[in-house]
Design a protein around this motif. Structure first.
Motif, PDB file in Angstrom:
ATOM      1  N   GLN A  14       0.822  -1.204   0.000  1.00  0.00           N
ATOM      2  CA  GLN A  14       0.000   0.000   0.000  1.00  0.00           C
ATOM      3  C   GLN A  14       0.863   1.263   0.000  1.00  0.00           C
ATOM      4  O   GLN A  14       2.085   1.212   0.202  1.00  0.00           O
ATOM      5  CB  GLN A  14      -0.944  -0.027   1.202  1.00  0.00           C
ATOM      6  CG  GLN A  14      -1.941  -1.186   1.167  1.00  0.00           C
ATOM      7  CD  GLN A  14      -2.959  -1.119   2.286  1.00  0.00           C
ATOM      8  OE1 GLN A  14      -3.046  -0.136   3.006  1.00  0.00           O
ATOM      9  NE2 GLN A  14      -3.753  -2.176   2.430  1.00  0.00           N
ATOM     10  N   ASP A  15       0.201   2.398  -0.224  1.00  0.00           N
ATOM     11  CA  ASP A  15       0.893   3.679  -0.386  1.00  0.00           C
ATOM     12  C   ASP A  15       1.751   4.016   0.832  1.00  0.00           C
ATOM     13  O   ASP A  15       1.324   3.845   1.980  1.00  0.00           O
ATOM     14  CB  ASP A  15      -0.119   4.810  -0.600  1.00  0.00           C
ATOM     15  CG  ASP A  15      -0.862   4.673  -1.921  1.00  0.00           C
ATOM     16  OD1 ASP A  15      -0.356   3.946  -2.796  1.00  0.00           O
ATOM     17  OD2 ASP A  15      -1.941   5.285  -2.058  1.00  0.00           O
ATOM     18  N   GLU A  30       0.387  -8.780   2.399  1.00  0.00           N
ATOM     19  CA  GLU A  30      -0.090  -7.401   2.314  1.00  0.00           C
ATOM     20  C   GLU A  30       0.689  -6.534   3.282  1.00  0.00           C
ATOM     21  O   GLU A  30       0.863  -6.890   4.452  1.00  0.00           O
ATOM     22  CB  GLU A  30      -1.585  -7.319   2.634  1.00  0.00           C
ATOM     23  CG  GLU A  30      -2.146  -5.908   2.541  1.00  0.00           C
ATOM     24  CD  GLU A  30      -3.636  -5.845   2.817  1.00  0.00           C
ATOM     25  OE1 GLU A  30      -4.190  -4.731   2.838  1.00  0.00           O
ATOM     26  OE2 GLU A  30      -4.242  -6.920   3.022  1.00  0.00           O
ATOM     27  N   GLU A  32       0.746  -2.818   4.992  1.00  0.00           N
ATOM     28  CA  GLU A  32      -0.133  -1.686   5.237  1.00  0.00           C
ATOM     29  C   GLU A  32       0.515  -0.375   4.805  1.00  0.00           C
ATOM     30  O   GLU A  32       1.747  -0.255   4.737  1.00  0.00           O
ATOM     31  CB  GLU A  32      -0.490  -1.608   6.724  1.00  0.00           C
ATOM     32  CG  GLU A  32      -1.338  -2.766   7.222  1.00  0.00           C
ATOM     33  CD  GLU A  32      -1.672  -2.634   8.691  1.00  0.00           C
ATOM     34  OE1 GLU A  32      -1.066  -1.763   9.354  1.00  0.00           O
ATOM     35  OE2 GLU A  32      -2.529  -3.391   9.179  1.00  0.00           O
ATOM     36  N   ALA A  33      -0.330   0.613   4.543  1.00  0.00           N
ATOM     37  CA  ALA A  33       0.147   1.939   4.158  1.00  0.00           C
ATOM     38  C   ALA A  33       1.001   2.537   5.270  1.00  0.00           C
ATOM     39  O   ALA A  33       0.623   2.520   6.439  1.00  0.00           O
ATOM     40  CB  ALA A  33      -1.042   2.851   3.859  1.00  0.00           C
TER      41      ALA A  33
END
Length: 279
Positions: A14-15, A30, A32-33
Motif C-alpha cells: 500500500q501507499d 499485504e 499496510e500503508a
C-alpha cells in the motif's frame, strides 16, 4: 523499495510503505500503508504499520511474534527508559509465553535496563508490584483467552497501568527504525529472579492494610475463587484461604467450562493448605 528487496506474486504494497534492502515479501502478503518492513515476511500474512492494538502487542506465535521479534521489542522498550531503570517481567503458565518473555528478557538488558523477573503471578498482583516498587514499568506475556495460538504482550508504566499512545509511538519508532540503544559492557542490565511467594506476599501485605477486617466479618461475605486461569494456583489458593480465615468467609470455587486444573488436583491442594490456616 530499496535495492535487493523482493516482492512475491499477488502481494499488495500500500501507499507509503517502505521495504528495506534485502527484505523478501513472499507471495500473497499485504503491507499496510506507511509500514516500514525491516525483516522478510514469510509466514505472516501482512506487514503492519504499528505494533500495538487494543490488547497490546498481539500476533500468532512463531508467525507474527517470534523470539527475534520479542528481543527487538524489549530493546525498543528499554531504549525509551533511562539507563539503570527497572522493568518487571511476568507471564502466564504456557510455554509459549515463557519463550516470548525470555526474548524480551534478552532485549531489555542490552539497552541498560535492569530486569526483575517476577515469574508467574496474577496480572493484578503484577500491576500492584510495579506500582509499589522502584520499577519504571513492566511487561506481561500471556496467551489469548480465546485462541492459544495468539500471544498478547502488555506493557505497563511505572503505575502499573497500560502505557499511553505517546509511549506506544515512541516504542514503535525505535522498533521500526531499529535505532536500539546498545550500552557498553559495564552498563548492561542485571536480571534478578524474584520468587512468587515474595511477590504475592508483597501484594498480600498491601491487601491487609487496605481491608477493614472487622466490617467484613460482620457482613459475612463469601470469597469466590476463580482457579481456571490463576497463576500460580498453589500460592493463590494458600492466600485465598488465609483471607477467608481472617475474614470468616466461606469459599466458593468458580468452575469455568474449560479447566486447566483437574478438580481432584484442586481438592488435594486445598486439603494440603487447610491445616495451615489459622484464625
Amino acid at each position: 523499495m530499496f535495492e535487493g528487496s523482493v516482492i512475491g506474486d499477488n502481494s499488495i504494497i500500500q501507499d507509503g510503505a517502505i521495504i528495506q534492502p534485502n527484505v523478501k515479501i513472499w507471495p500473497d502478503k499485504e503491507v499496510e500503508a506507511g509500514a516500514v518492513v525491516n525483516t522478510s515476511i514469510i509466514w505472516g500474512s501482512q506487514g503492519r504499520r504499528g505494533l500495538f492494538s487494543r490488547y497490546g502487542v498481539t500476533g500468532l506465535v512463531n508467525v507474527d511474534l517470534t523470539p527475534e521479534f520479542a528481543t527487538k521489542l524489549g530493546a525498543a522498550y528499554g531504549g525509551i527508559l533511562p539507563k539503570g531503570s527497572v522493568v518487571c517481567l511476568n507471564r502466564d503458565t504456557h510455554r509459549t509465553s515463557r519463550m516470548i518473555k525470555r526474548g524480551i528478557n534478552a532485549g531489555l538488558p542490552s539497552a541498560g535496563i535492569d530486569v526483575h523477573d517476577i515469574n508467574q503471578v496474577p496480572l493484578p498482583v503484577a500491576r500492584y508490584f510495579i506500582r509499589t516498587t522502584e520499577a519504571a514499568g513492566g511487561v506481561h506475556v500471556s496467551t489469548s483467552p480465546v485462541d492459544q495460538r495468539v500471544v498478547e504482550i502488555k506493557i505497563f508504566d511505572q503505575n502499573g497501568l497500560d502505557i499511553n499512545k505517546t509511549t506506544e509511538r515512541k516504542i514503535e519508532n525505535l522498533y521500526f527504525r531499529e535505532d536500539f540503544r546498545r550500552v557498553y559492557l559495564d552498563d548492561i542490565g542485571a536480571i534478578d529472579v524474584l520468587s512468587n511467594t515474595d511477590v504475592i506476599g508483597h501484594y498480600l501485605e498491601g491487601f491487609n492494610h487496605a481491608v477493614d477486617y472487622e466490617t467484613v466479618r460482620k457482613r459475612k461475605f463469601q470469597l469466590v475463587v476463580d482457579y481456571a486461569t490463576v497463576v500460580p494456583l498453589r500460592c493463590c489458593l494458600r492466600f485465598s484461604m488465609i483471607w477467608a480465615a481472617k475474614l470468616l468467609c466461606s469459599i466458593r470455587v468458580w468452575r469455568r467450562p474449560v479447566l486447566r486444573v483437574p478438580r481432584m488436583n484442586l481438592i488435594k491442594i486445598c486439603s494440603a493448605w487447610l491445616p495451615l490456616v489459622r484464625l
